[in-house]
Design a protein around this motif. Structure first.
Motif, PDB file in Angstrom:
ATOM      1  N   GLU A  26       0.799  -1.133   0.021  1.00  0.00           N
ATOM      2  CA  GLU A  26       0.164   0.000  -0.267  1.00  0.00           C
ATOM      3  C   GLU A  26       1.068   1.154  -0.007  1.00  0.00           C
ATOM      4  OE1 GLU A  26      -3.960  -1.158   2.328  1.00  0.00           O
ATOM      5  OE2 GLU A  26      -2.389  -0.625   3.577  1.00  0.00           O
ATOM      6  N   HIS A  27       2.164   1.209   0.497  1.00  0.00           N
ATOM      7  CA  HIS A  27       2.956   2.176   0.630  1.00  0.00           C
ATOM      8  C   HIS A  27       3.889   2.390  -0.733  1.00  0.00           C
ATOM      9  CE1 HIS A  27       1.442   2.135   4.653  1.00  0.00           C
ATOM     10  NE2 HIS A  27       2.154   1.145   5.018  1.00  0.00           N
ATOM     11  N   LEU A  28       3.745   1.574  -1.564  1.00  0.00           N
ATOM     12  CA  LEU A  28       4.577   1.489  -2.550  1.00  0.00           C
ATOM     13  C   LEU A  28       3.875   1.835  -3.875  1.00  0.00           C
ATOM     14  CD1 LEU A  28       7.682   0.990  -3.463  1.00  0.00           C
ATOM     15  CD2 LEU A  28       7.089  -1.359  -3.284  1.00  0.00           C
ATOM     16  N   LEU A  29       2.859   1.454  -3.877  1.00  0.00           N
ATOM     17  CA  LEU A  29       1.666   1.667  -5.155  1.00  0.00           C
ATOM     18  C   LEU A  29       0.592   2.323  -4.623  1.00  0.00           C
ATOM     19  CD1 LEU A  29       2.253  -2.303  -5.907  1.00  0.00           C
ATOM     20  CD2 LEU A  29       2.863  -0.241  -7.341  1.00  0.00           C
ATOM     21  N   THR A  30      -0.094   2.861  -5.747  1.00  0.00           N
ATOM     22  CA  THR A  30      -1.312   3.683  -5.415  1.00  0.00           C
ATOM     23  C   THR A  30      -2.511   2.886  -5.527  1.00  0.00           C
ATOM     24  OG1 THR A  30      -1.261   4.421  -7.693  1.00  0.00           O
ATOM     25  CG2 THR A  30       0.075   5.856  -6.229  1.00  0.00           C
ATOM     26  N   GLU A  31      -2.518   1.968  -6.325  1.00  0.00           N
ATOM     27  CA  GLU A  31      -3.747   1.174  -6.698  1.00  0.00           C
ATOM     28  C   GLU A  31      -4.230   0.472  -5.186  1.00  0.00           C
ATOM     29  OE1 GLU A  31      -1.050   1.160  -8.525  1.00  0.00           O
ATOM     30  OE2 GLU A  31      -1.985   1.770 -10.685  1.00  0.00           O
ATOM     31  N   LYS A  32      -5.415   0.590  -4.834  1.00  0.00           N
ATOM     32  CA  LYS A  32      -5.814  -0.181  -3.810  1.00  0.00           C
ATOM     33  C   LYS A  32      -5.682  -1.663  -3.736  1.00  0.00           C
ATOM     34  CE  LYS A  32     -10.029  -0.632  -1.018  1.00  0.00           C
ATOM     35  NZ  LYS A  32      -9.342  -0.313   0.223  1.00  0.00           N
ATOM     36  N   LEU A 273      10.960   0.628 -16.980  1.00  0.00           N
ATOM     37  CA  LEU A 273      11.420   1.387 -15.831  1.00  0.00           C
ATOM     38  C   LEU A 273      10.538   1.178 -14.623  1.00  0.00           C
ATOM     39  CD1 LEU A 273      11.459   4.865 -17.817  1.00  0.00           C
ATOM     40  CD2 LEU A 273      13.387   3.180 -17.439  1.00  0.00           C
ATOM     41  N   VAL A 274      11.203   0.992 -13.371  1.00  0.00           N
ATOM     42  CA  VAL A 274      10.389   0.643 -12.047  1.00  0.00           C
ATOM     43  C   VAL A 274      10.930   1.895 -11.249  1.00  0.00           C
ATOM     44  CG1 VAL A 274       9.763  -0.546 -10.567  1.00  0.00           C
ATOM     45  CG2 VAL A 274      10.506  -1.663 -12.485  1.00  0.00           C
ATOM     46  N   CYS A 275       9.761   2.861 -10.765  1.00  0.00           N
ATOM     47  CA  CYS A 275      10.279   4.029 -10.047  1.00  0.00           C
ATOM     48  C   CYS A 275       9.839   3.421  -8.601  1.00  0.00           C
ATOM     49  CB  CYS A 275       9.291   5.169 -10.318  1.00  0.00           C
ATOM     50  SG  CYS A 275       9.466   6.799  -9.250  1.00  0.00           S
ATOM     51  N   VAL A 276      10.820   3.398  -7.802  1.00  0.00           N
ATOM     52  CA  VAL A 276      10.672   3.170  -6.276  1.00  0.00           C
ATOM     53  C   VAL A 276      10.853   4.276  -5.285  1.00  0.00           C
ATOM     54  CG1 VAL A 276      11.882   0.714  -6.788  1.00  0.00           C
ATOM     55  CG2 VAL A 276      13.224   2.565  -6.249  1.00  0.00           C
ATOM     56  N   SER A 277      11.030   5.471  -5.741  1.00  0.00           N
ATOM     57  CA  SER A 277      11.086   6.382  -4.861  1.00  0.00           C
ATOM     58  C   SER A 277      11.017   7.761  -5.671  1.00  0.00           C
ATOM     59  CB  SER A 277      12.239   6.758  -3.973  1.00  0.00           C
ATOM     60  OG  SER A 277      12.365   7.600  -3.228  1.00  0.00           O
ATOM     61  N   GLY A 278      10.401   8.883  -5.128  1.00  0.00           N
ATOM     62  CA  GLY A 278      10.146  10.120  -5.964  1.00  0.00           C
ATOM     63  C   GLY A 278       9.474  10.352  -7.208  1.00  0.00           C
ATOM     64  N   ASN A 279       9.553  11.171  -7.748  1.00  0.00           N
ATOM     65  CA  ASN A 279       8.738  11.603  -8.993  1.00  0.00           C
ATOM     66  C   ASN A 279       9.504  12.465  -9.974  1.00  0.00           C
ATOM     67  OD1 ASN A 279       7.469  14.405  -8.876  1.00  0.00           O
ATOM     68  ND2 ASN A 279       7.404  13.477  -6.691  1.00  0.00           N
ATOM     69  N   GLY A 280       8.873  12.755 -11.278  1.00  0.00           N
ATOM     70  CA  GLY A 280       9.593  13.251 -12.338  1.00  0.00           C
ATOM     71  C   GLY A 280       8.548  13.124 -13.380  1.00  0.00           C
ATOM     72  N   GLN A 289       4.142  11.815 -16.561  1.00  0.00           N
ATOM     73  CA  GLN A 289       4.545  11.829 -15.089  1.00  0.00           C
ATOM     74  C   GLN A 289       5.060  10.405 -14.918  1.00  0.00           C
ATOM     75  OE1 GLN A 289       5.178  14.625 -13.282  1.00  0.00           O
ATOM     76  NE2 GLN A 289       4.699  15.708 -15.300  1.00  0.00           N
ATOM     77  N   ILE A 290       6.066  10.187 -13.907  1.00  0.00           N
ATOM     78  CA  ILE A 290       6.399   9.058 -13.466  1.00  0.00           C
ATOM     79  C   ILE A 290       6.564   9.384 -11.720  1.00  0.00           C
ATOM     80  CG2 ILE A 290       8.726   9.450 -13.938  1.00  0.00           C
ATOM     81  CD1 ILE A 290       9.126   6.165 -14.405  1.00  0.00           C
ATOM     82  N   LYS A 291       6.164   8.379 -11.062  1.00  0.00           N
ATOM     83  CA  LYS A 291       6.112   8.487  -9.586  1.00  0.00           C
ATOM     84  C   LYS A 291       6.452   7.182  -9.152  1.00  0.00           C
ATOM     85  CE  LYS A 291       1.063   8.470  -9.268  1.00  0.00           C
ATOM     86  NZ  LYS A 291      -0.176   9.190  -8.913  1.00  0.00           N
ATOM     87  N   LYS A 292       6.488   7.397  -7.826  1.00  0.00           N
ATOM     88  CA  LYS A 292       6.807   6.047  -6.805  1.00  0.00           C
ATOM     89  C   LYS A 292       5.571   4.946  -7.257  1.00  0.00           C
ATOM     90  CE  LYS A 292       7.504   4.447  -2.172  1.00  0.00           C
ATOM     91  NZ  LYS A 292       7.320   5.036  -0.668  1.00  0.00           N
ATOM     92  N   GLY A 293       6.150   3.725  -7.622  1.00  0.00           N
ATOM     93  CA  GLY A 293       5.314   2.712  -7.787  1.00  0.00           C
ATOM     94  C   GLY A 293       4.944   2.440  -9.160  1.00  0.00           C
ATOM     95  N   ASN A 294       5.155   3.367 -10.057  1.00  0.00           N
ATOM     96  CA  ASN A 294       4.969   3.179 -11.251  1.00  0.00           C
ATOM     97  C   ASN A 294       5.899   2.405 -12.239  1.00  0.00           C
ATOM     98  OD1 ASN A 294       3.888   6.665 -12.167  1.00  0.00           O
ATOM     99  ND2 ASN A 294       2.890   5.109 -11.519  1.00  0.00           N
ATOM    100  N   VAL A 295       5.169   1.694 -13.149  1.00  0.00           N
ATOM    101  CA  VAL A 295       6.006   0.806 -14.014  1.00  0.00           C
ATOM    102  C   VAL A 295       5.932   1.108 -15.579  1.00  0.00           C
ATOM    103  CG1 VAL A 295       6.581  -1.640 -14.758  1.00  0.00           C
ATOM    104  CG2 VAL A 295       6.190  -1.072 -12.548  1.00  0.00           C
TER     105      VAL A 295
END
Length: 322
Positions: A26-32, A273-280, A289-295
């Motif tokens: 839950e803390h790594l991904l935004t999808e419920k 690309l696997v974003c494990v922290s931050g955004n850009g 946009q890419i943010k934490k948890g996005n693949v």
């Protein structure tokens, strides 16, 4: 073949119930997350039973397999015609409780691999730990098939498993045939596109969901263990920039940890690309946009592109070796 203008393809996770899972994803991904212990989030999967689906844009709703069949060259570039399916399976694991003691066959052990499947070499990058975190990887020195069988009879298989306490950022390479398990960690996992696991032991526990023990595959597991895989520890990252944190015949993983713009992707080859922290922001023909948890899958046709961080961003970039 259609004329397609590709863009960074985002794939939502596919959650999996596991009795050893928890709620940390839950803390790594935004999808419920669904209810119950969730042990795995499949991030990029070209498997019939759990197929990744594009989340956005003109290709929304297409599975990874459909994309490959529609335009394999555009997705795979120089690797077109080399693979029947996308060759890698990517996951996040929440190992809240200890996994079974397990092993995966190698590609050469075809008698243990169903038709159309592959062996399973894998690697982990540790993202979170806790006080009782532990990784078992490989056997202890001197373990033989006979001594391992005796420990199974005594329900004391752990005495023959090498273990260490991991720390955040550790990378561990698990060659097919290496006995292993994890406890108290969240990891990113990259592996061959395979779902073959042989359980040697499951710590004598019962699955609360079924009320029964999970099945073991002791004979197959013992046959597939590589007894030369002993005392496996973290991999030393390469001195390159960005550093290579995992490398094998099947996958390469680079770790980007940057505050300034940097390049990802490669000419005529796909990257993930696997974003494990931050955004850009990913700057391409269609900025996103890419943010934490996005693949994101960057199709081969796209080539290289830029990441513009918003502060510090950490991205694992996964490629297929030539």
């Amino acid at each position: 073949m259609e004329d397609i203008t590709y863009y960074p393809l985002r794939f939502p996770p596919i959650y999996q119930y596991r009795l050893w899972g928890g709620r940390k994803l839950e803390h790594l991904l935004t999808e419920k997350l669904p209810d119950g212990p969730i042990g795995e989030a499949w991030l990029l999967s070209d498997r019939d039973e759990h197929a990744s689906v594009v989340a956005d844009g003109t290709l929304k709703g297409k599975t990874l397999l459909q994309l490959l069949r529609q335009d394999e060259k555009g997705i795979m570039g120089k690797f077109a015609d080399r693979f029947d399916r996308f060759p890698l399976l990517l996951k996040f694991l929440d190992c809240n409780d200890v996994l079974s003691v397990q092993v995966h066959p190698s590609d050469e052990q075809k008698q243990y691999i169903p038709k159309g499947e592959h062996g399973k070499t894998e690697g982990w990058v540790v993202l979170e730990t806790q006080d009782d975190s532990l990784i078992y990887a490989g056997l202890t020195v001197g373990t033989t098939p006979q001594s391992l069988k005796k420990s199974l009879d005594k329900h004391n298989v752990a005495e023959h498993l090498h273990s260490f306490k991991p720390k955040n950022g550790d990378s561990i390479f698990i060659k097919a045939g290496t006995i292993h398990t994890l406890k108290g960690v969240v990891v990113f996992e990259v592996q061959e596109n395979s779902d073959i696991t042989f359980r040697l032991s499951d710590w004598n526990r019962t699955d609360k969901k079924t009320g029964k023990p999970r099945p073991l595959q002791v004979e197959q597991a013992l046959a597939c263990i590589d007894y030369d895989q002993i005392n496996i520890g973290p991999v030393e990252p390469s001195p390159s920039q960005p550093p290579v944190v995992l490398s094998s015949d099947y996958f390469t993983v680079w770790k980007h940890s940057e505050k300034e713009a940097f390049t990802v992707g490669g000419a005529d080859e796909p990257r993930v690309l696997v974003c494990v922290s931050g955004n850009g922001q990913i700057e391409s023909n269609e900025n996103c946009q890419i943010k934490k948890g996005n693949v994101f899958l960057l199709p081969a046709q796209m080539g290289a592109c830029q990441i513009i961080p918003n502060g510090l961003i950490e991205i694992l970039e996964v490629g297929i070796p030539s």
